[in-house]
Design a protein around this motif. Structure first.
Motif, PDB file in Angstrom:
ATOM      1  N   LEU A 232       0.985  -1.139   0.085  1.00  0.00           N
ATOM      2  CA  LEU A 232      -0.055   0.159  -0.122  1.00  0.00           C
ATOM      3  C   LEU A 232       0.760   1.131  -0.029  1.00  0.00           C
ATOM      4  O   LEU A 232       0.420   2.199   0.221  1.00  0.00           O
ATOM      5  N   ARG A 233       2.101   1.214  -0.238  1.00  0.00           N
ATOM      6  CA  ARG A 233       3.133   2.469   0.178  1.00  0.00           C
ATOM      7  C   ARG A 233       2.790   3.253  -1.171  1.00  0.00           C
ATOM      8  O   ARG A 233       2.641   4.628  -1.073  1.00  0.00           O
ATOM      9  N   ASN A 234       2.622   2.831  -2.353  1.00  0.00           N
ATOM     10  CA  ASN A 234       2.476   3.613  -3.615  1.00  0.00           C
ATOM     11  C   ASN A 234       0.840   4.077  -3.610  1.00  0.00           C
ATOM     12  O   ASN A 234       0.525   4.661  -4.610  1.00  0.00           O
ATOM     13  N   SER A 235       0.031   3.519  -2.880  1.00  0.00           N
ATOM     14  CA  SER A 235      -1.569   4.126  -2.666  1.00  0.00           C
ATOM     15  C   SER A 235      -1.573   5.399  -2.247  1.00  0.00           C
ATOM     16  O   SER A 235      -0.958   5.732  -1.363  1.00  0.00           O
ATOM     17  N   PRO A 236      -2.630   6.006  -2.436  1.00  0.00           N
ATOM     18  CA  PRO A 236      -2.890   7.371  -1.883  1.00  0.00           C
ATOM     19  C   PRO A 236      -3.660   7.176  -0.443  1.00  0.00           C
ATOM     20  O   PRO A 236      -4.799   7.954  -0.321  1.00  0.00           O
ATOM     21  N   LEU A 237      -3.373   6.372   0.347  1.00  0.00           N
ATOM     22  CA  LEU A 237      -3.929   5.755   1.291  1.00  0.00           C
ATOM     23  C   LEU A 237      -3.799   6.954   2.509  1.00  0.00           C
ATOM     24  O   LEU A 237      -2.624   7.324   2.760  1.00  0.00           O
ATOM     25  N   THR A 238      -4.835   7.553   3.053  1.00  0.00           N
ATOM     26  CA  THR A 238      -4.783   8.511   4.155  1.00  0.00           C
ATOM     27  C   THR A 238      -5.345   8.056   5.407  1.00  0.00           C
ATOM     28  O   THR A 238      -5.116   8.805   6.418  1.00  0.00           O
ATOM     29  N   SER A 239      -6.236   7.248   5.333  1.00  0.00           N
ATOM     30  CA  SER A 239      -6.751   6.837   6.693  1.00  0.00           C
ATOM     31  C   SER A 239      -6.879   5.081   6.958  1.00  0.00           C
ATOM     32  O   SER A 239      -7.335   4.585   5.805  1.00  0.00           O
ATOM     33  N   LEU A 240      -6.190   4.621   7.871  1.00  0.00           N
ATOM     34  CA  LEU A 240      -6.272   3.219   8.061  1.00  0.00           C
ATOM     35  C   LEU A 240      -6.652   2.953   9.443  1.00  0.00           C
ATOM     36  O   LEU A 240      -6.277   3.564  10.431  1.00  0.00           O
ATOM     37  N   ASN A 241      -7.469   1.715   9.426  1.00  0.00           N
ATOM     38  CA  ASN A 241      -8.073   1.587  10.858  1.00  0.00           C
ATOM     39  C   ASN A 241      -7.753  -0.016  10.996  1.00  0.00           C
ATOM     40  O   ASN A 241      -8.327  -0.913  10.384  1.00  0.00           O
ATOM     41  N   LEU A 242      -7.015  -0.364  12.150  1.00  0.00           N
ATOM     42  CA  LEU A 242      -6.378  -1.423  12.571  1.00  0.00           C
ATOM     43  C   LEU A 242      -6.673  -1.846  13.875  1.00  0.00           C
ATOM     44  O   LEU A 242      -6.154  -2.845  14.772  1.00  0.00           O
ATOM     45  N   THR A 243      -7.841  -1.284  14.309  1.00  0.00           N
ATOM     46  CA  THR A 243      -8.100  -1.448  15.989  1.00  0.00           C
ATOM     47  C   THR A 243      -8.495  -2.898  15.898  1.00  0.00           C
ATOM     48  O   THR A 243      -9.306  -3.608  15.264  1.00  0.00           O
ATOM     49  N   ARG A 244      -8.413  -3.361  17.338  1.00  0.00           N
ATOM     50  CA  ARG A 244      -8.724  -4.893  17.824  1.00  0.00           C
ATOM     51  C   ARG A 244      -8.196  -5.952  16.859  1.00  0.00           C
ATOM     52  O   ARG A 244      -8.682  -6.845  16.637  1.00  0.00           O
ATOM     53  N   ASN A 245      -6.945  -5.692  16.567  1.00  0.00           N
ATOM     54  CA  ASN A 245      -5.943  -6.733  15.810  1.00  0.00           C
ATOM     55  C   ASN A 245      -4.950  -6.748  16.679  1.00  0.00           C
ATOM     56  O   ASN A 245      -4.253  -5.854  17.139  1.00  0.00           O
ATOM     57  N   PRO A 246      -4.328  -7.965  16.832  1.00  0.00           N
ATOM     58  CA  PRO A 246      -3.157  -8.395  17.520  1.00  0.00           C
ATOM     59  C   PRO A 246      -1.886  -7.454  17.171  1.00  0.00           C
ATOM     60  O   PRO A 246      -0.910  -7.282  18.031  1.00  0.00           O
ATOM     61  N   VAL A 247      -1.725  -6.928  15.886  1.00  0.00           N
ATOM     62  CA  VAL A 247      -0.820  -6.110  15.566  1.00  0.00           C
ATOM     63  C   VAL A 247      -0.627  -5.147  15.968  1.00  0.00           C
ATOM     64  O   VAL A 247       0.329  -4.414  16.377  1.00  0.00           O
ATOM     65  N   THR A 248      -1.651  -4.308  16.721  1.00  0.00           N
ATOM     66  CA  THR A 248      -1.748  -3.125  17.454  1.00  0.00           C
ATOM     67  C   THR A 248      -0.918  -3.246  18.814  1.00  0.00           C
ATOM     68  O   THR A 248      -0.396  -1.912  19.267  1.00  0.00           O
ATOM     69  N   PHE A 249      -0.382  -4.312  19.308  1.00  0.00           N
ATOM     70  CA  PHE A 249       0.063  -4.481  20.515  1.00  0.00           C
ATOM     71  C   PHE A 249       1.791  -4.479  20.000  1.00  0.00           C
ATOM     72  O   PHE A 249       2.611  -5.001  21.038  1.00  0.00           O
ATOM     73  N   THR A 250       2.191  -4.467  18.887  1.00  0.00           N
ATOM     74  CA  THR A 250       3.461  -4.408  18.408  1.00  0.00           C
ATOM     75  C   THR A 250       4.136  -3.283  18.988  1.00  0.00           C
ATOM     76  O   THR A 250       3.686  -2.251  19.083  1.00  0.00           O
ATOM     77  N   GLN A 251       5.468  -3.472  19.454  1.00  0.00           N
ATOM     78  CA  GLN A 251       6.255  -2.164  19.778  1.00  0.00           C
ATOM     79  C   GLN A 251       6.332  -1.185  18.874  1.00  0.00           C
ATOM     80  O   GLN A 251       6.522  -1.810  17.728  1.00  0.00           O
ATOM     81  N   ASP A 252       6.076   0.134  19.065  1.00  0.00           N
ATOM     82  CA  ASP A 252       6.315   0.981  17.898  1.00  0.00           C
ATOM     83  C   ASP A 252       5.557   0.910  16.852  1.00  0.00           C
ATOM     84  O   ASP A 252       5.823   0.963  15.566  1.00  0.00           O
ATOM     85  N   TYR A 253       4.215   0.435  17.064  1.00  0.00           N
ATOM     86  CA  TYR A 253       3.545  -0.033  16.013  1.00  0.00           C
ATOM     87  C   TYR A 253       2.795   1.119  15.172  1.00  0.00           C
ATOM     88  O   TYR A 253       2.995   1.170  14.038  1.00  0.00           O
ATOM     89  N   GLN A 265      -2.427   9.665   6.918  1.00  0.00           N
ATOM     90  CA  GLN A 265      -2.635  10.916   8.064  1.00  0.00           C
ATOM     91  C   GLN A 265      -3.420  10.516   9.297  1.00  0.00           C
ATOM     92  O   GLN A 265      -3.321  11.064  10.304  1.00  0.00           O
ATOM     93  N   VAL A 266      -4.227   9.430   9.205  1.00  0.00           N
ATOM     94  CA  VAL A 266      -5.035   9.288  10.389  1.00  0.00           C
ATOM     95  C   VAL A 266      -4.806   7.447  10.585  1.00  0.00           C
ATOM     96  O   VAL A 266      -4.873   6.729   9.553  1.00  0.00           O
ATOM     97  N   LEU A 267      -4.489   6.989  11.775  1.00  0.00           N
ATOM     98  CA  LEU A 267      -4.376   5.836  11.997  1.00  0.00           C
ATOM     99  C   LEU A 267      -5.228   5.512  13.204  1.00  0.00           C
ATOM    100  O   LEU A 267      -5.174   5.955  14.259  1.00  0.00           O
ATOM    101  N   ASP A 268      -6.200   4.438  13.317  1.00  0.00           N
ATOM    102  CA  ASP A 268      -7.081   3.915  14.134  1.00  0.00           C
ATOM    103  C   ASP A 268      -7.612   5.082  14.460  1.00  0.00           C
ATOM    104  O   ASP A 268      -8.234   5.238  15.754  1.00  0.00           O
TER     105      ASP A 268
END
Length: 294
Positions: A232-253, A265-268
């Protein structure tokens, strides 16, 4: 009163009653009796009693009250049975040489008819399927909600993915709570907003191809790592929601996500903060550890 060479009285409308039995017993001539109606012959003809049966098929003549000496110029009808194998009778003696198609011809004809029927049915089915595709018109759909689908049967899943692959112009797509596990075979070239909340995705590599996505919701899935996020690096993604996924507990997530997605621009649901811009590698070797909550 005159008599023809065959011994049949042509001027009177009657025939000897014993003629049919004599004819069947002699069995020398296998031709039907007829009278030459041409004016040159000088004979006067009268209508035969069998004239009313001239349009009847041969296999139905035995059901009529007509004898062999009342026939003239018998006609072979299409589809008539083979009279050569019929039981002996005065009527069959006269038409012994006249029969319908043989069993082999009938078999070949039935095979050809069956082939034509199959081809006709196949064309009708193809036409019906094409009409159904036109009625669905998924190719021109721009906004679609396919949430809360019961995809317990494999046929339903196949049909569901068949629809997803036809969404070449969709811009907003809702796929909430569908128990989806892998969407990597789907490509959505114009999709700007995808909501796959509450599914069974375990990796970001299982996402569909989203070259134009701007808003992506993957909350309440089973994503445990950020592998595949670079797609998704080359996509125009500005908002991503990953709440309530195990990955959100990663250090420096958050720092790792923002470093991989420069346009984000917006995460969770939280806007980008200054500390999210710091590369995770500058914060020490602890960036790969998990934060465990007991």
């Amino acid at each position: 009163m005159s008599e023809s060479s065959s011994g049949v009285n042509t001027l009177s409308g009657s025939f000897p009653k014993s003629h049919s039995s004599q004819f069947s017993e002699v069995g020398v001539t296998r031709a039907a009796l007829s009278v030459d109606p041409s004016p040159d012959s000088g004979l006067v003809t009268t209508p035969l009693p069998s004239s009313r049966f001239r349009f009847v098929s041969w296999h139905r003549l035995e059901q009529c009250n007509v004898t062999g000496d009342q026939l003239t110029c018998p006609r072979v009808r299409e589809g008539a049975p083979d009279m050569r194998k019929a039981p002996a009778s005065p009527l069959n003696d006269l038409i012994f040489f006249i029969g319908g198609p043989s069993e082999e011809d009938l078999f070949l004809r039935q095979g050809a008819d069956l082939y034509l029927d199959r081809g006709r049915k196949r064309r009708e089915e193809e036409g019906q399927r094409w009409e159904e595709r036109l009625q669905e018109n998924w190719e021109n759909c721009s906004e679609l909600n396919l949430s809360y689908q019961d995809l317990g049967d494999p046929y339903q899943q196949d049909n569901f993915f068949r629809i997803l692959r036809r969404l070449i112009r969709v811009e907003k797509l809702q796929l909430i709570d569908n128990s989806l596990t892998n969407l990597s075979s789907v490509r959505l070239p114009r999709c700007r907003m995808l909501n796959a909340h509450r599914n069974h995705l375990v990796c970001l590599r299982q996402l569909p191809k989203l070259p134009a996505v701007e808003h992506l919701c993957l909350s309440e899935n089973a994503i445990s790592s950020l592998e595949g996020l670079g797609a998704l690096r080359n996509s125009p993604l500005t908002s991503l929601n990953l709440t309530r996924n195990p990955v959100t507990f990663t250090q420096d997530y958050r720092a790792r996500v923002f470093s991989c997605l420069p346009n984000l621009q917006v995460l969770d649901g939280i806007s980008k903060m200054p500390e999210d811009s710091v590369p995770p590698k500058l914060k020490g070797p602890e960036n790969t550890r998990m934060c465990n909550i007991f």
